[in-house]
Structures are given as C-alpha cells and as structure tokens.
Write a protein that holds these residues in place. Structure first.
Motif, PDB file in Angstrom:
ATOM      1  N   LEU A  36       1.481   9.311   8.150  1.00  0.00           N
ATOM      2  CA  LEU A  36       2.036   8.171   8.857  1.00  0.00           C
ATOM      3  C   LEU A  36       1.441   6.920   8.221  1.00  0.00           C
ATOM      4  N   VAL A  37       2.290   6.010   7.803  1.00  0.00           N
ATOM      5  CA  VAL A  37       1.836   4.799   7.139  1.00  0.00           C
ATOM      6  C   VAL A  37       2.404   3.582   7.862  1.00  0.00           C
ATOM      7  N   GLU A  38       1.487   2.735   8.362  1.00  0.00           N
ATOM      8  CA  GLU A  38       1.891   1.511   9.043  1.00  0.00           C
ATOM      9  C   GLU A  38       1.991   0.353   8.053  1.00  0.00           C
ATOM     10  N   SER A  39       2.808  -0.623   8.405  1.00  0.00           N
ATOM     11  CA  SER A  39       2.916  -1.847   7.623  1.00  0.00           C
ATOM     12  C   SER A  39       3.366  -2.970   8.542  1.00  0.00           C
ATOM     13  N   GLY A  40       3.217  -4.204   8.057  1.00  0.00           N
ATOM     14  CA  GLY A  40       3.709  -5.354   8.807  1.00  0.00           C
ATOM     15  C   GLY A  40       2.653  -6.185   9.488  1.00  0.00           C
ATOM     16  N   GLY A  41       1.403  -5.746   9.443  1.00  0.00           N
ATOM     17  CA  GLY A  41       0.351  -6.541  10.065  1.00  0.00           C
ATOM     18  C   GLY A  41       0.054  -7.794   9.262  1.00  0.00           C
ATOM     19  N   GLY A  42      -0.750  -8.675   9.853  1.00  0.00           N
ATOM     20  CA  GLY A  42      -1.108  -9.904   9.159  1.00  0.00           C
ATOM     21  C   GLY A  42      -1.633 -10.942  10.115  1.00  0.00           C
TER      22      GLY A  42
END
Length: 120
Positions: A4-10
């Motif tokens: 599972l790979v998350e993205s979109g943080g910042g």
C-alpha cells in the motif's frame, strides 16, 4: 506480496485542501474495508474514516463534514479529500486495507504513511 503506497501529503495553509491517495498492489484477489488513520508524535493512532466495498463510509467526529473518503475498486485505490484543514489536522496519515490474497485469508495491510502539515 501486497503493498500500500500513500501519496498527496504536504504543507498547506489552514482553510486549504489536500487529496490523499493510497494504491494497493500485488497478488490481490479482493479488497474489503479500507480506512485512513492519522497519528501525531506521542499520541495514539486515530481512525479518521472507513469505507466498505460498496461505498458506505464512516467518519471521526473531528473530520465529519470536512473530509470525504472514496474508493476506486478498479484501481484498488482509496482517497481522502480533506477540506477546510485546521492546524490540528497535522499528522502522518496512513491507509489500511483488509485484503484477500489468492489462496489465503483476509489480512490487514498498512501503508507507510504520508505527512500532512497544516500551518496557521
């Protein structure tokens, strides 16, 4: 092997929006419930939102009416649309999915997390 790979943080200013994604890959037969959690240093992991295969969702009171969880079953992906962000939403956000791998029973898998920082 399932990942599972998350993205979109910042980094975002208070009142702003972010959209997180979490994509599952590997020998997946079926994905049951999916969820987003968040954690800040020194605190326990907090359940933010859950979504069932059919799309039924539940939210923590602290994010209700601001966050929306959704999923694309064809892409094995869950999303978290976060609006009207507050500094107290700052945390590492992780996704969890209950996944059936071929020839095995359902197991919970976790992503490594993505950092969301909301400045005041």
């Amino acid at each position: 092997q399932v990942q599972l790979v998350e993205s979109g943080g910042g980094l975002v200013q208070a009142g702003g929006s972010l959209r997180l994604s979490c994509a599952a890959s590997g020998s997946i037969f079926k994905i049951n419930n999916m969820a987003w959690y968040r954690q800040t240093p020194g605190n326990q992991r907090e359940l933010v939102a859950t979504i069932k295969t059919g799309g039924s969702a539940n939210y923590a009171d602290s994010v209700k009416d601001r966050f929306t969880i959704s999923r694309d079953n064809a892409k094995n992906t869950v999303y978290l649309q976060m609006n009207s962000l507050k500094p107290e939403d700052t945390a590492v956000y992780s996704c969890k999915a209950n996944i059936v791998v071929r020839w095995s029973s359902a197991t919970d898998y976790w992503g490594k997390g993505t950092l969301v920082t909301v400045s005041s």
